[in-house]
Design a protein around this motif. Sequence first.
Motif, PDB file in Angstrom:
ATOM      1  N   TYR A 110      36.515  41.794  21.607  1.00  0.00           N
ATOM      2  CA  TYR A 110      36.690  43.116  22.221  1.00  0.00           C
ATOM      3  C   TYR A 110      35.411  43.935  22.169  1.00  0.00           C
ATOM      4  CZ  TYR A 110      38.366  47.861  22.991  1.00  0.00           C
ATOM      5  OH  TYR A 110      38.526  49.141  23.461  1.00  0.00           O
ATOM      6  N   GLN A 111      34.819  44.061  20.992  1.00  0.00           N
ATOM      7  CA  GLN A 111      33.595  44.856  20.854  1.00  0.00           C
ATOM      8  C   GLN A 111      32.361  44.092  21.309  1.00  0.00           C
ATOM      9  OE1 GLN A 111      33.255  47.990  20.108  1.00  0.00           O
ATOM     10  NE2 GLN A 111      35.387  48.425  19.565  1.00  0.00           N
ATOM     11  N   GLU A 112      32.293  42.838  20.974  1.00  0.00           N
ATOM     12  CA  GLU A 112      31.103  42.033  21.231  1.00  0.00           C
ATOM     13  C   GLU A 112      30.747  41.941  22.709  1.00  0.00           C
ATOM     14  OE1 GLU A 112      29.926  37.336  20.684  1.00  0.00           O
ATOM     15  OE2 GLU A 112      31.200  38.292  19.178  1.00  0.00           O
ATOM     16  N   MET A 113      31.752  41.897  23.577  1.00  0.00           N
ATOM     17  CA  MET A 113      31.488  41.710  25.001  1.00  0.00           C
ATOM     18  C   MET A 113      31.757  42.969  25.831  1.00  0.00           C
ATOM     19  SD  MET A 113      32.758  37.755  25.568  1.00  0.00           S
ATOM     20  CE  MET A 113      31.882  37.578  27.123  1.00  0.00           C
ATOM     21  N   SER A 114      32.001  44.094  25.166  1.00  0.00           N
ATOM     22  CA  SER A 114      32.194  45.343  25.883  1.00  0.00           C
ATOM     23  C   SER A 114      30.865  45.838  26.433  1.00  0.00           C
ATOM     24  CB  SER A 114      32.799  46.398  24.951  1.00  0.00           C
ATOM     25  OG  SER A 114      32.941  47.632  25.625  1.00  0.00           O
ATOM     26  N   LEU A 115      30.845  46.212  27.718  1.00  0.00           N
ATOM     27  CA  LEU A 115      29.608  46.635  28.372  1.00  0.00           C
ATOM     28  C   LEU A 115      29.730  48.019  29.009  1.00  0.00           C
ATOM     29  CD1 LEU A 115      28.654  43.268  30.149  1.00  0.00           C
ATOM     30  CD2 LEU A 115      27.673  44.204  28.052  1.00  0.00           C
ATOM     31  N   GLY A 116      30.704  48.815  28.573  1.00  0.00           N
ATOM     32  CA  GLY A 116      30.848  50.157  29.124  1.00  0.00           C
ATOM     33  C   GLY A 116      32.229  50.378  29.714  1.00  0.00           C
ATOM     34  N   VAL A 117      32.363  51.386  30.565  1.00  0.00           N
ATOM     35  CA  VAL A 117      33.653  51.785  31.122  1.00  0.00           C
ATOM     36  C   VAL A 117      34.254  50.646  31.955  1.00  0.00           C
ATOM     37  CG1 VAL A 117      34.833  53.413  32.649  1.00  0.00           C
ATOM     38  CG2 VAL A 117      32.967  54.204  31.177  1.00  0.00           C
ATOM     39  N   ARG A 118      35.379  50.124  31.500  1.00  0.00           N
ATOM     40  CA  ARG A 118      36.088  49.034  32.186  1.00  0.00           C
ATOM     41  C   ARG A 118      35.149  47.904  32.573  1.00  0.00           C
ATOM     42  NH1 ARG A 118      37.680  53.564  34.887  1.00  0.00           N
ATOM     43  NH2 ARG A 118      39.651  54.489  34.186  1.00  0.00           N
ATOM     44  N   THR A 119      34.190  47.607  31.739  1.00  0.00           N
ATOM     45  CA  THR A 119      33.207  46.548  32.021  1.00  0.00           C
ATOM     46  C   THR A 119      33.093  45.648  30.797  1.00  0.00           C
ATOM     47  OG1 THR A 119      31.973  48.052  33.473  1.00  0.00           O
ATOM     48  CG2 THR A 119      30.847  46.055  32.762  1.00  0.00           C
ATOM     49  N   TRP A 120      33.035  44.353  31.049  1.00  0.00           N
ATOM     50  CA  TRP A 120      33.079  43.363  29.976  1.00  0.00           C
ATOM     51  C   TRP A 120      32.312  42.127  30.424  1.00  0.00           C
ATOM     52  CZ3 TRP A 120      35.011  38.391  29.673  1.00  0.00           C
ATOM     53  CH2 TRP A 120      35.375  37.903  28.414  1.00  0.00           C
ATOM     54  N   GLY A 121      31.677  41.435  29.501  1.00  0.00           N
ATOM     55  CA  GLY A 121      31.003  40.203  29.877  1.00  0.00           C
ATOM     56  C   GLY A 121      29.942  39.784  28.883  1.00  0.00           C
ATOM     57  N   ASN A 122      29.123  38.805  29.300  1.00  0.00           N
ATOM     58  CA  ASN A 122      28.089  38.280  28.409  1.00  0.00           C
ATOM     59  C   ASN A 122      26.685  38.692  28.825  1.00  0.00           C
ATOM     60  OD1 ASN A 122      27.398  36.666  30.595  1.00  0.00           O
ATOM     61  ND2 ASN A 122      28.235  34.769  29.745  1.00  0.00           N
ATOM     62  N   ALA A 123      26.566  39.513  29.895  1.00  0.00           N
ATOM     63  CA  ALA A 123      25.245  39.934  30.367  1.00  0.00           C
ATOM     64  C   ALA A 123      25.388  41.206  31.198  1.00  0.00           C
ATOM     65  CB  ALA A 123      24.592  38.834  31.206  1.00  0.00           C
ATOM     66  N   PRO A 124      24.677  42.299  30.820  1.00  0.00           N
ATOM     67  CA  PRO A 124      24.802  43.557  31.571  1.00  0.00           C
ATOM     68  C   PRO A 124      24.449  43.423  33.049  1.00  0.00           C
ATOM     69  CG  PRO A 124      23.676  43.905  29.480  1.00  0.00           C
ATOM     70  CD  PRO A 124      23.788  42.430  29.658  1.00  0.00           C
ATOM     71  N   ASP A 125      23.556  42.500  33.381  1.00  0.00           N
ATOM     72  CA  ASP A 125      23.178  42.274  34.778  1.00  0.00           C
ATOM     73  C   ASP A 125      23.592  40.869  35.217  1.00  0.00           C
ATOM     74  OD1 ASP A 125      21.875  44.813  35.119  1.00  0.00           O
ATOM     75  OD2 ASP A 125      20.258  44.037  33.862  1.00  0.00           O
ATOM     76  N   GLY A 126      24.768  40.457  34.806  1.00  0.00           N
ATOM     77  CA  GLY A 126      25.224  39.095  35.058  1.00  0.00           C
ATOM     78  C   GLY A 126      25.172  38.695  36.525  1.00  0.00           C
ATOM     79  N   GLY A 127      24.810  37.452  36.769  1.00  0.00           N
ATOM     80  CA  GLY A 127      24.715  36.954  38.134  1.00  0.00           C
ATOM     81  C   GLY A 127      26.061  36.866  38.831  1.00  0.00           C
ATOM     82  N   THR A 128      27.138  36.820  38.038  1.00  0.00           N
ATOM     83  CA  THR A 128      28.488  36.827  38.602  1.00  0.00           C
ATOM     84  C   THR A 128      29.161  38.149  38.260  1.00  0.00           C
ATOM     85  OG1 THR A 128      28.743  34.428  38.423  1.00  0.00           O
ATOM     86  CG2 THR A 128      30.763  35.740  38.536  1.00  0.00           C
ATOM     87  N   MET A 129      29.761  38.773  39.272  1.00  0.00           N
ATOM     88  CA  MET A 129      30.541  39.991  39.046  1.00  0.00           C
ATOM     89  C   MET A 129      31.926  39.801  39.640  1.00  0.00           C
ATOM     90  SD  MET A 129      30.088  43.956  40.353  1.00  0.00           S
ATOM     91  CE  MET A 129      28.482  44.176  39.590  1.00  0.00           C
ATOM     92  N   LEU A 130      32.917  39.946  38.792  1.00  0.00           N
ATOM     93  CA  LEU A 130      34.319  39.840  39.182  1.00  0.00           C
ATOM     94  C   LEU A 130      35.032  41.157  38.892  1.00  0.00           C
ATOM     95  CD1 LEU A 130      35.294  36.420  37.576  1.00  0.00           C
ATOM     96  CD2 LEU A 130      35.741  36.960  39.968  1.00  0.00           C
ATOM     97  N   ILE A 131      35.951  41.529  39.756  1.00  0.00           N
ATOM     98  CA  ILE A 131      36.869  42.618  39.467  1.00  0.00           C
ATOM     99  C   ILE A 131      38.252  42.007  39.315  1.00  0.00           C
ATOM    100  CG2 ILE A 131      37.796  44.848  40.182  1.00  0.00           C
ATOM    101  CD1 ILE A 131      34.782  44.903  39.857  1.00  0.00           C
ATOM    102  N   THR A 132      38.917  42.305  38.203  1.00  0.00           N
ATOM    103  CA  THR A 132      40.251  41.754  37.994  1.00  0.00           C
ATOM    104  C   THR A 132      41.252  42.874  37.781  1.00  0.00           C
ATOM    105  OG1 THR A 132      41.597  40.261  36.625  1.00  0.00           O
ATOM    106  CG2 THR A 132      39.867  41.470  35.507  1.00  0.00           C
ATOM    107  N   GLY A 133      42.416  42.730  38.395  1.00  0.00           N
ATOM    108  CA  GLY A 133      43.520  43.665  38.210  1.00  0.00           C
ATOM    109  C   GLY A 133      44.773  42.886  37.875  1.00  0.00           C
ATOM    110  N   VAL A 134      45.487  43.329  36.843  1.00  0.00           N
ATOM    111  CA  VAL A 134      46.645  42.587  36.351  1.00  0.00           C
ATOM    112  C   VAL A 134      47.894  43.442  36.471  1.00  0.00           C
ATOM    113  CG1 VAL A 134      47.651  41.413  34.366  1.00  0.00           C
ATOM    114  CG2 VAL A 134      45.173  41.317  34.744  1.00  0.00           C
ATOM    115  N   TYR A 135      48.918  42.882  37.138  1.00  0.00           N
ATOM    116  CA  TYR A 135      50.213  43.544  37.268  1.00  0.00           C
ATOM    117  C   TYR A 135      51.169  43.030  36.199  1.00  0.00           C
ATOM    118  CZ  TYR A 135      49.321  45.535  41.908  1.00  0.00           C
ATOM    119  OH  TYR A 135      48.842  46.263  42.954  1.00  0.00           O
ATOM    120  N   GLN A 136      51.944  43.946  35.633  1.00  0.00           N
ATOM    121  CA  GLN A 136      53.083  43.573  34.805  1.00  0.00           C
ATOM    122  C   GLN A 136      54.316  44.083  35.548  1.00  0.00           C
ATOM    123  OE1 GLN A 136      52.833  41.728  32.198  1.00  0.00           O
ATOM    124  NE2 GLN A 136      50.627  41.832  31.822  1.00  0.00           N
TER     125      GLN A 136
END
Length: 306
Positions: free
Chosen positions: A102-128
């Motif tokens: 959770y903390q290790e890969m947090s990159l800001g507001v609703r942003t997560w990943g392993n690189a702040p300028d990652g070559g791949t950018m995905l937007i995901t939305g999950v319905y319950q």
Amino acid sequence: MDHLAALLDGPRARGAFLLRILLDPPWSLRIQDEAPLTVLTLVRGSAWIIRQNGEEVSLRPGEVAIVRGPEPYKIADDPGTEPQVIVHPGQNCTTLDGRSLYQEMSLGVRTWGNAPDGGTMLITGVYQMEGEISKRLLEALPPVLVQPGGTPAVLLGAEVVKDEPGQEAVLDRLLDLLLISTLRSWFATHEAPAWYRARSDPVVGKAMRLMHNNPAHPWTVAALAAHVGVSRASLARRFTELVGEPPMAFLTDWRLALAADLLREPDETIGSVARKVGYGSPFALSAAFKRVRGVSPHHHRVGAVR
């Protein structure tokens, strides 16, 4: 309201989980969050969705994927990349050995990943999602479908990282818009279910609209046939061939799906729901509901509000 409109009216995001994901390869996420429906849009880079059965679906920039749960799947830069992250129910992300990221890969507001300028950018939305209309929609979809994203995907990508008053409501509505526009595009393809393609038939389509628009009417095959101008036998045969089930079975399923959704409304009684969906008494609705759904309307209502 036609059948497709009713299905698309079901998904209503309420505080949906939304995240922008930035990744540099090699990357691979095993998704086992048990969510009934996930929307993924690829902004840049490349991605693959790999199902449990080994089916591989590519995702290109500008495309949207809708993934039906709760079956686990993998999303990765390459089908051969082994998972490094597991996404659990509640969107809890860990390493394979269970360490929280959770903390290790947090990159800001609703942003997560392993690189702040990652070559791949995905937007995901999950319905319950809850409600039987939504269940009917899920049952109509393939496990994974991919369509062009268009303007709704661009809008969601621009808004997901903002932290402004009312932003959650804005994002919910944009996610709904993206889902609905993607599904409407898919329903227009040859992959759409038989009942949807049957809408264009001059006889069957008209009969379907009659049932959709007035489920409370005491329809019979003979009454429907008279309205559409064919014999009873001709309508029954043609309807079954195109839709995959007889007219009365289709009507029962539609009525009970509407009833299941109405039963979630606190102001509705079993009696009022019965009248709205074409059953003469609460007892008649209860008997049909339990026979088809396996539970009574009361138990369905109790389970839906938990």
